[in-house]
Motif scaffolding. Structure first.
Motif, mmCIF file in Angstrom:
data_model
loop_
_atom_site.group_PDB
_atom_site.id
_atom_site.type_symbol
_atom_site.label_atom_id
_atom_site.label_comp_id
_atom_site.label_asym_id
_atom_site.label_seq_id
_atom_site.Cartn_x
_atom_site.Cartn_y
_atom_site.Cartn_z
ATOM 1 N N SER A 182 3.817 8.840 -2.600
ATOM 2 C CA SER A 182 2.794 8.023 -1.950
ATOM 3 C C SER A 182 1.397 8.625 -2.089
ATOM 4 O O SER A 182 0.395 7.920 -1.989
ATOM 5 N N ASN A 183 1.311 9.925 -2.312
ATOM 6 C CA ASN A 183 0.004 10.572 -2.419
ATOM 7 C C ASN A 183 0.072 11.765 -3.376
ATOM 8 O O ASN A 183 -0.149 12.911 -2.980
ATOM 9 N N PRO A 184 0.380 11.514 -4.664
ATOM 10 C CA PRO A 184 0.596 12.628 -5.603
ATOM 11 C C PRO A 184 -0.649 13.461 -5.883
ATOM 12 O O PRO A 184 -0.538 14.656 -6.138
ATOM 13 N N ASN A 185 -1.838 12.862 -5.827
ATOM 14 C CA ASN A 185 -3.054 13.617 -6.137
ATOM 15 C C ASN A 185 -3.316 14.719 -5.115
ATOM 16 O O ASN A 185 -3.692 15.838 -5.461
ATOM 17 N N VAL A 186 -3.087 14.400 -3.852
ATOM 18 C CA VAL A 186 -3.260 15.402 -2.801
ATOM 19 C C VAL A 186 -2.238 16.526 -2.979
ATOM 20 O O VAL A 186 -2.559 17.715 -2.880
ATOM 21 N N TYR A 198 3.763 19.761 -15.723
ATOM 22 C CA TYR A 198 4.837 20.105 -14.784
ATOM 23 C C TYR A 198 4.393 19.853 -13.354
ATOM 24 O O TYR A 198 5.129 19.271 -12.548
ATOM 25 N N TRP A 199 3.190 20.294 -13.021
ATOM 26 C CA TRP A 199 2.719 20.174 -11.639
ATOM 27 C C TRP A 199 2.436 18.716 -11.269
ATOM 28 O O TRP A 199 2.661 18.316 -10.127
ATOM 29 N N ARG A 200 1.949 17.925 -12.240
ATOM 30 C CA ARG A 200 1.764 16.493 -11.956
ATOM 31 C C ARG A 200 3.114 15.809 -11.719
ATOM 32 O O ARG A 200 3.256 14.987 -10.815
ATOM 33 N N ASP A 201 4.100 16.148 -12.553
ATOM 34 C CA ASP A 201 5.430 15.570 -12.380
ATOM 35 C C ASP A 201 6.020 15.961 -11.027
ATOM 36 O O ASP A 201 6.642 15.140 -10.343
ATOM 37 N N ASP A 204 15.129 9.333 6.973
ATOM 38 C CA ASP A 204 14.176 10.355 6.561
ATOM 39 C C ASP A 204 13.180 9.825 5.540
ATOM 40 O O ASP A 204 12.263 10.530 5.121
ATOM 41 N N GLY A 205 13.363 8.577 5.100
ATOM 42 C CA GLY A 205 12.434 7.948 4.183
ATOM 43 C C GLY A 205 12.576 8.345 2.730
ATOM 44 O O GLY A 205 11.796 7.902 1.887
ATOM 45 N N LYS A 206 13.584 9.159 2.395
ATOM 46 C CA LYS A 206 13.722 9.608 1.006
ATOM 47 C C LYS A 206 15.157 9.648 0.503
ATOM 48 O O LYS A 206 15.385 9.753 -0.699
ATOM 49 N N THR A 207 16.134 9.547 1.403
ATOM 50 C CA THR A 207 17.533 9.632 0.988
ATOM 51 C C THR A 207 18.154 8.245 0.923
ATOM 52 O O THR A 207 18.227 7.554 1.945
ATOM 53 N N PRO A 208 18.615 7.801 -0.250
ATOM 54 C CA PRO A 208 19.260 6.484 -0.349
ATOM 55 C C PRO A 208 20.565 6.453 0.454
ATOM 56 O O PRO A 208 21.339 7.413 0.434
ATOM 57 N N ARG A 238 4.357 13.957 -8.237
ATOM 58 C CA ARG A 238 4.823 12.564 -8.180
ATOM 59 C C ARG A 238 6.217 12.464 -7.584
ATOM 60 O O ARG A 238 6.527 11.523 -6.846
ATOM 61 N N SER A 239 7.071 13.431 -7.893
ATOM 62 C CA SER A 239 8.452 13.365 -7.403
ATOM 63 C C SER A 239 8.561 13.733 -5.927
ATOM 64 O O SER A 239 9.379 13.167 -5.201
#
Length: 471
Positions: A330-334, A319-322, A128-132, A325-326
């Motif tokens: 790969s594209n936090p600004n969008v 809060y919204w920036r964090d 899924d590209g996100k689960t270790p 990012r989480s």
């Protein structure tokens, strides 16, 4: 809704922690030790993160070795209990999934934590590209504790299959490759002579720790159907065991720690804060008097709110920036633009004091949301108790126990309470117990087992287990 090995070497770790070999039992009277009517030849533990030994927001080798099932199994060995095998991480990968550790305190006394990222048992990233993906374990198992599992998950095929739709990495770790086997199917083949079952916490916990903004509460009918199937599978052939109820999640440090301090810090000129509700984009005004502390109030703030509470009254979108990012590294600004648009947020306004920039719902649990959680918890616990009665099983009433210790208690000259860090019971995630907390839970279970089955299994000396390590 993580510090131990960096100061000691492998030899010291092996001598002090492995298998609990040095833990002497506590003999509460002069009775001869006995299993009573129990056959403890094969003890099997079924449950979630609590059963696995999860603490400090992660699962490590030390946590596994000090899980309550491992403590129980050690005490069972005094009355004929058999070998108990857990899916342990290796010594080289002892830090498992990673966890939090306490590194210090700020000038105001707030804890500073960091995430341990070395000696992990991570073999790569899932489909899924996100689960270790965690290092596989292929040996025998008596402890089926799977962090994150819900009663609503136990019949999902592919729940432990590495697939693009998502999966539970802790279950995937103990499953054969390409296995569609369900958790219920896996447990049903375990053939215990005695079992413990502590499932159901996550059926309300995920919803609660997300401030009722994400996840969901399992429908009661689904919980009853699945839980009944699990009990039937474990108690087949009149197998004896113990079940545990679901604690009141509102009583753990995750919800009780930061609100009172935040309330006291608000100046007299600030009579209320504004929060976003789960019914987006609705706003709700929370009077300062309604923030819960020792003097009253109902609204709870999550432990994860701590970094953002000092920002109330400033023009910020941290809060919204964090979050962006989480959730979209790969594209936090969008992602940030999408969040601000969807929730109608203007970060130039005063955070938490303005309807244009309210406090996020995910960090708050209001009275209505708490009522939902309380209703579901009561319904689930009634189902658990009814199933226990139908199979004549012992019960550890975790709900009653944890609510009964809110004012604290003394044990062997040591004070315990639900206070964050200093209370000795809860780890750094504010939800899961410390090792000593797990030992106390194991003792409560032993007392319930002894009372039900006429056994005289000894309790354990809880002082031999650590609480939060203070640097």
């Amino acid at each position: 809704m993580k510090n131990f090995f960096y100061k000691i070497g492998a030899a010291a770790f092996l001598s002090s922690s492995i298998l609990l070999a040095g833990c002497d039992p506590e003999f509460e009277d002069d009775r001869t030790l006995s299993a009573g009517s129990l056959d403890l030849t094969k003890y099997v533990a079924v449950g979630n993160s609590l059963t696995a030994g999860y603490q400090d927001n992660g699962l490590s080798l030390e946590g596994q070795l000090n899980s309550y099932p491992n403590i129980l199994a050690n005490q069972f060995s005094y009355v004929g209990g058999g070998e108990f095998t857990q899916p342990l991480f290796s010594l080289e990968q002892r830090n498992g999934s990673g966890y939090l550790r306490l590194t210090g305190f700020t000038s105001t006394g707030s804890p500073i934590t960091s995430t341990v990222t070395t000696q992990l048992a991570v073999r790569g990233m899932g489909a899924d590209g996100k689960t270790p993906l965690l290092t596989k374990y292929t040996g025998g198992i008596n402890n089926y504790g799977v962090p994150g599992i819900r009663v609503s998950d136990i019949k999902i095929q592919g729940y432990g299959l590495n697939n693009p739709q998502g999966f539970n990495p802790f279950f995937e770790r103990i499953q054969p490759d390409n296995s569609f086997q369900t958790y219920l199917e896996r447990v049903s083949t375990s053939a215990p002579t005695f079992f413990s079952l502590w499932l159901g916490n996550n059926d309300v916990l995920g919803y609660a720790t997300a401030g009722a903004f994400a996840s969901f509460i399992t429908p009661t009918a689904d919980f009853e159907a699945n839980y009944t199937e699990m009990v039937n599978a474990l108690a087949a052939n009149n197998t004896e065991g113990i079940v545990a109820t679901i604690p009141d999640v509102r009583a753990v440090p995750f919800f009780t720690t930061v609100g009172p301090t935040f309330k006291a810090s608000l100046p007299a000129a600030v009579p209320a804060v504004v929060v976003l509700t789960k019914n987006t984009p609705t706003r709700k005004v929370v009077p300062k008097s309604d923030i819960k502390d020792a003097n009253g109030g109902t609204t709870l703030f999550t432990l994860t709110a701590a970094p953002y509470l000092p920002l109330v009254g400033t023009a910020t979108g941290k809060y919204w920036r964090d979050l962006a990012r989480s959730q979209s590294p790969s594209n936090p600004n969008v992602a940030l633009v999408q969040y601000l648009t969807a929730f109608q947020i203007d970060t130039t306004k005063m955070f938490g004091l303005s309807g244009e920039n309210p406090f996020p719902s995910a960090l708050v649990l209001d009275a209505d949301e708490q009522a939902e959680i309380a209703t579901a918890t009561t319904a689930f616990n009634n189902i658990i108790k009814a199933q226990a009665a139908s199979k004549n099983l012992a019960v550890f009433d975790a709900y009653a126990f944890f609510n009964g210790i809110q004012s604290g208690f003394m044990l062997n000259g040591v004070a315990y309470s639900p206070a964050f860090i200093t209370g000795n019971l809860f780890s750094l995630d504010g939800v899961h117990p410390t090792q000593r907390g797990y030992a106390i839970i194991a003792n409560e279970m032993i007392r319930a087992i002894n009372a039900k089955y006429g056994s005289t299994i000894p309790t354990v000396d809880v002082t031999q287990f650590r609480a939060v390590l203070i640097p």
